[in-house]
Design a protein around this motif. Structure first.
Motif, PDB file in Angstrom:
ATOM      1  N   VAL A 123       0.251  -1.073  -0.341  1.00 50.78           N
ATOM      2  CA  VAL A 123      -0.089   0.244  -0.125  1.00 50.78           C
ATOM      3  C   VAL A 123       0.600   1.258  -0.060  1.00 50.78           C
ATOM      4  CG1 VAL A 123      -1.910  -1.470   0.875  1.00 50.78           C
ATOM      5  CG2 VAL A 123      -0.458   0.264   2.527  1.00 50.78           C
ATOM      6  N   LYS A 124       1.860   1.073   0.205  1.00 53.77           N
ATOM      7  CA  LYS A 124       2.955   2.517   0.319  1.00 53.77           C
ATOM      8  C   LYS A 124       2.968   3.561  -0.929  1.00 53.77           C
ATOM      9  CE  LYS A 124       6.900   4.349   2.568  1.00 53.77           C
ATOM     10  NZ  LYS A 124       8.948   3.277   3.600  1.00 53.77           N
ATOM     11  N   GLY A 125       2.524   4.551  -0.821  1.00 51.11           N
ATOM     12  CA  GLY A 125       2.579   5.236  -1.694  1.00 51.11           C
ATOM     13  C   GLY A 125       1.508   5.113  -2.528  1.00 51.11           C
ATOM     14  N   ARG A 126       0.346   4.725  -2.441  1.00 52.00           N
ATOM     15  CA  ARG A 126      -0.670   4.320  -3.324  1.00 52.00           C
ATOM     16  C   ARG A 126      -1.934   5.066  -3.061  1.00 52.00           C
ATOM     17  NH1 ARG A 126       0.800   0.763  -6.668  1.00 52.00           N
ATOM     18  NH2 ARG A 126       2.432  -0.799  -6.127  1.00 52.00           N
ATOM     19  N   GLU A 127      -2.885   5.858  -3.949  1.00 55.46           N
ATOM     20  CA  GLU A 127      -4.052   6.443  -3.125  1.00 55.46           C
ATOM     21  C   GLU A 127      -5.079   5.216  -3.773  1.00 55.46           C
ATOM     22  OE1 GLU A 127      -5.145   9.858  -5.171  1.00 55.46           O
ATOM     23  OE2 GLU A 127      -7.417   8.240  -5.891  1.00 55.46           O
ATOM     24  N   MET A 128      -5.824   5.513  -1.742  1.00 55.12           N
ATOM     25  CA  MET A 128      -6.428   4.790  -1.474  1.00 55.12           C
ATOM     26  C   MET A 128      -7.717   4.714  -0.341  1.00 55.12           C
ATOM     27  SD  MET A 128      -3.551   1.185  -0.466  1.00 55.12           S
ATOM     28  CE  MET A 128      -4.907  -0.121  -1.297  1.00 55.12           C
ATOM     29  N   THR A 129      -8.515   4.398  -0.317  1.00 48.84           N
ATOM     30  CA  THR A 129     -10.006   4.297   0.450  1.00 48.84           C
ATOM     31  C   THR A 129     -10.392   3.065   1.346  1.00 48.84           C
ATOM     32  OG1 THR A 129     -11.815   5.785   0.571  1.00 48.84           O
ATOM     33  CG2 THR A 129     -11.719   4.137  -1.100  1.00 48.84           C
ATOM     34  N   SER A 130     -10.612   3.095   1.948  1.00 48.68           N
ATOM     35  CA  SER A 130     -11.628   1.554   2.512  1.00 48.68           C
ATOM     36  C   SER A 130     -12.828   2.107   3.363  1.00 48.68           C
ATOM     37  CB  SER A 130     -10.773   1.439   3.516  1.00 48.68           C
ATOM     38  OG  SER A 130     -10.333   1.932   4.865  1.00 48.68           O
ATOM     39  N   LEU A 138      -4.562   1.937   6.849  1.00 50.42           N
ATOM     40  CA  LEU A 138      -3.962   2.028   5.945  1.00 50.42           C
ATOM     41  C   LEU A 138      -3.121   3.116   5.889  1.00 50.42           C
ATOM     42  CD1 LEU A 138      -7.334   2.155   2.930  1.00 50.42           C
ATOM     43  CD2 LEU A 138      -5.171   1.062   3.078  1.00 50.42           C
ATOM     44  N   LYS A 139      -3.394   4.829   6.742  1.00 49.39           N
ATOM     45  CA  LYS A 139      -2.247   5.904   6.268  1.00 49.39           C
ATOM     46  C   LYS A 139      -0.370   5.237   7.047  1.00 49.39           C
ATOM     47  CE  LYS A 139      -1.988   9.819   8.371  1.00 49.39           C
ATOM     48  NZ  LYS A 139      -2.495  11.381   9.315  1.00 49.39           N
ATOM     49  N   ASN A 140      -1.173   4.169   8.022  1.00 49.70           N
ATOM     50  CA  ASN A 140       0.065   4.366   9.399  1.00 49.70           C
ATOM     51  C   ASN A 140       0.799   3.092   8.081  1.00 49.70           C
ATOM     52  OD1 ASN A 140      -0.848   5.830  11.074  1.00 49.70           O
ATOM     53  ND2 ASN A 140      -1.466   3.923  12.277  1.00 49.70           N
ATOM     54  N   ALA A 141       0.386   1.778   8.086  1.00 49.07           N
ATOM     55  CA  ALA A 141       1.275   1.497   6.404  1.00 49.07           C
ATOM     56  C   ALA A 141       1.582   2.449   4.963  1.00 49.07           C
ATOM     57  CB  ALA A 141       0.524   0.505   6.324  1.00 49.07           C
ATOM     58  N   GLY A 142       1.580   3.580   4.851  1.00 47.24           N
ATOM     59  CA  GLY A 142       1.750   4.425   4.522  1.00 47.24           C
ATOM     60  C   GLY A 142       0.590   4.678   2.885  1.00 47.24           C
ATOM     61  N   ASN A 154      -2.589   2.505  -9.946  1.00 52.05           N
ATOM     62  CA  ASN A 154      -1.688   1.475 -10.396  1.00 52.05           C
ATOM     63  C   ASN A 154      -1.844   0.308 -10.702  1.00 52.05           C
ATOM     64  OD1 ASN A 154       0.701   1.074 -12.607  1.00 52.05           O
ATOM     65  ND2 ASN A 154       2.568   0.788 -10.311  1.00 52.05           N
ATOM     66  N   GLY A 155      -3.533   0.299 -10.844  1.00 49.28           N
ATOM     67  CA  GLY A 155      -3.970  -1.678 -10.826  1.00 49.28           C
ATOM     68  C   GLY A 155      -4.224  -1.883  -9.725  1.00 49.28           C
ATOM     69  N   ILE A 156      -4.123  -0.567  -8.867  1.00 54.20           N
ATOM     70  CA  ILE A 156      -5.188  -1.836  -7.410  1.00 54.20           C
ATOM     71  C   ILE A 156      -6.044  -0.640  -7.258  1.00 54.20           C
ATOM     72  CG2 ILE A 156      -5.338  -1.391  -5.441  1.00 54.20           C
ATOM     73  CD1 ILE A 156      -2.144  -2.434  -5.460  1.00 54.20           C
ATOM     74  N   VAL A 157      -7.706  -1.305  -6.598  1.00 54.68           N
ATOM     75  CA  VAL A 157      -8.799  -0.624  -6.696  1.00 54.68           C
ATOM     76  C   VAL A 157      -9.136  -0.164  -5.480  1.00 54.68           C
ATOM     77  CG1 VAL A 157     -11.212  -0.177  -7.410  1.00 54.68           C
ATOM     78  CG2 VAL A 157      -9.606  -1.459  -9.200  1.00 54.68           C
ATOM     79  N   THR A 158      -9.711   0.671  -5.542  1.00 55.21           N
ATOM     80  CA  THR A 158     -10.241   0.534  -3.782  1.00 55.21           C
ATOM     81  C   THR A 158     -11.380   0.701  -3.615  1.00 55.21           C
ATOM     82  OG1 THR A 158      -8.699   2.210  -2.474  1.00 55.21           O
ATOM     83  CG2 THR A 158      -7.522  -0.071  -2.412  1.00 55.21           C
ATOM     84  N   GLU A 180      -2.919  -5.624 -18.320  1.00 56.91           N
ATOM     85  CA  GLU A 180      -2.450  -6.006 -16.821  1.00 56.91           C
ATOM     86  C   GLU A 180      -1.080  -4.242 -16.662  1.00 56.91           C
ATOM     87  OE1 GLU A 180      -0.476  -8.884 -17.335  1.00 56.91           O
ATOM     88  OE2 GLU A 180      -2.091 -10.932 -17.265  1.00 56.91           O
ATOM     89  N   HIS A 181      -0.893  -4.242 -15.726  1.00 58.19           N
ATOM     90  CA  HIS A 181      -0.228  -2.931 -14.790  1.00 58.19           C
ATOM     91  C   HIS A 181       1.036  -3.347 -14.649  1.00 58.19           C
ATOM     92  CE1 HIS A 181      -4.469  -1.700 -15.323  1.00 58.19           C
ATOM     93  NE2 HIS A 181      -4.276  -0.143 -15.486  1.00 58.19           N
ATOM     94  N   GLU A 182       1.285  -2.533 -15.232  1.00 58.27           N
ATOM     95  CA  GLU A 182       3.179  -2.625 -14.138  1.00 58.27           C
ATOM     96  C   GLU A 182       3.613  -1.886 -13.161  1.00 58.27           C
ATOM     97  OE1 GLU A 182       6.203  -2.449 -16.988  1.00 58.27           O
ATOM     98  OE2 GLU A 182       5.648  -3.532 -18.507  1.00 58.27           O
ATOM     99  N   ARG A 183       3.908  -2.116 -12.105  1.00 62.68           N
ATOM    100  CA  ARG A 183       3.899  -1.153 -11.063  1.00 62.68           C
ATOM    101  C   ARG A 183       4.676  -1.682 -10.584  1.00 62.68           C
ATOM    102  NH1 ARG A 183      -0.428  -5.107  -9.684  1.00 62.68           N
ATOM    103  NH2 ARG A 183      -1.596  -3.861 -10.834  1.00 62.68           N
ATOM    104  N   LYS A 184       5.310  -0.982  -9.501  1.00 67.05           N
ATOM    105  CA  LYS A 184       5.854  -1.133  -8.375  1.00 67.05           C
ATOM    106  C   LYS A 184       5.760  -1.870  -7.062  1.00 67.05           C
ATOM    107  CE  LYS A 184       9.094   3.010  -9.437  1.00 67.05           C
ATOM    108  NZ  LYS A 184       9.380   3.920  -8.395  1.00 67.05           N
ATOM    109  N   VAL A 185       6.404  -3.275  -6.579  1.00 63.84           N
ATOM    110  CA  VAL A 185       5.575  -3.887  -5.476  1.00 63.84           C
ATOM    111  C   VAL A 185       6.432  -2.745  -4.086  1.00 63.84           C
ATOM    112  CG1 VAL A 185       5.996  -5.804  -4.240  1.00 63.84           C
ATOM    113  CG2 VAL A 185       6.205  -6.140  -6.535  1.00 63.84           C
ATOM    114  N   ALA A 186       6.025  -3.091  -3.855  1.00 62.16           N
ATOM    115  CA  ALA A 186       5.871  -2.153  -2.305  1.00 62.16           C
ATOM    116  C   ALA A 186       6.915  -2.544  -0.919  1.00 62.16           C
ATOM    117  CB  ALA A 186       5.123  -1.869  -1.508  1.00 62.16           C
TER     118      ALA A 186
END
Length: 186
Positions: A123-130, A138-142, A154-158, A180-186
């Motif tokens: 999750v680090k550096g990704r825009e996310m909701t929940s 989520l915030k504490n995980a970056g 980048n291919g992760i939908v929340t 498919e989406h190329e992305r960096k793995v945290a």
């Protein structure tokens, strides 16, 4: 460009999933022509949680341990409180989630399901909701936490909750059809 009618999508869940968060994507994606499989911890049927009590039982197609990530274009993770909390304690499930992200697959998580993404370290550096009660996690995980019906990074939908299911499923379809989406793995 891939079409939803050619897509093979996996839903991973266990007992206590929010029923609508498995049922709506399962039925909607199948209605649009996708092949959708359900994977559970033991490969057996699981029971949903419907509002304030146990809901319906849903059959499984396979065990999570038998999932071959290369067989699927996308992974859908329903929420509910119990389901993702149980799954994030299972090392094999967390490894599969991480493998989907590493393989540039679309990963879609709603409600409490981003707990699995946190546990997988993606999750680090990704825009996310929940769901509002786990946004601090989520915030504490970056993650860059937002409050909107669908966040895409980048291919992760929340998404936040069952009220967002229509937009959540529409974004899954859109992402599948983009490929498919190329992305960096945290």
């Amino acid at each position: 460009m891939p079409k939803i009618t050619e897509a093979k999508i996996l839903i991973m869940a266990t007992h206590g999933f929010e029923q609508s968060e498995l049922e709506v994507p399962l039925n909607s994606l199948r209605e649009q022509g996708a092949t959708v499989h359900v994977a559970t911890l033991d490969g057996k049927a699981i029971k949903g949680w419907k509002e304030k009590d146990w809901g319906d039982e849903f059959n499984a197609d396979l065990k999570i341990s038998d999932v071959n990530v290369d067989d699927y274009i996308a992974l859908v993770l329903p929420g509910g409180q119990m389901n993702p909390d149980i799954l994030r304690a299972d090392k094999e499930t967390v490894a599969k989630v991480r493998e989907f992200v590493s393989a540039d697959k679309i990963v879609a998580a709603i409600c409490h399901a981003p707990w699995l993404l946190i546990e997988a370290g993606v999750v680090k550096g990704r825009e996310m909701t929940s769901y509002h009660s786990i946004r601090t996690d989520l915030k504490n995980a970056g993650a860059d936490v937002v409050d909107k019906e669908v966040a895409i990074s980048n291919g992760i939908v929340t998404s936040r909750s069952p009220e967002d299911l229509e937009a959540f499923v529409a974004k899954i379809v859109e992402e599948v059809e983009e490929g498919e989406h190329e992305r960096k793995v945290a």
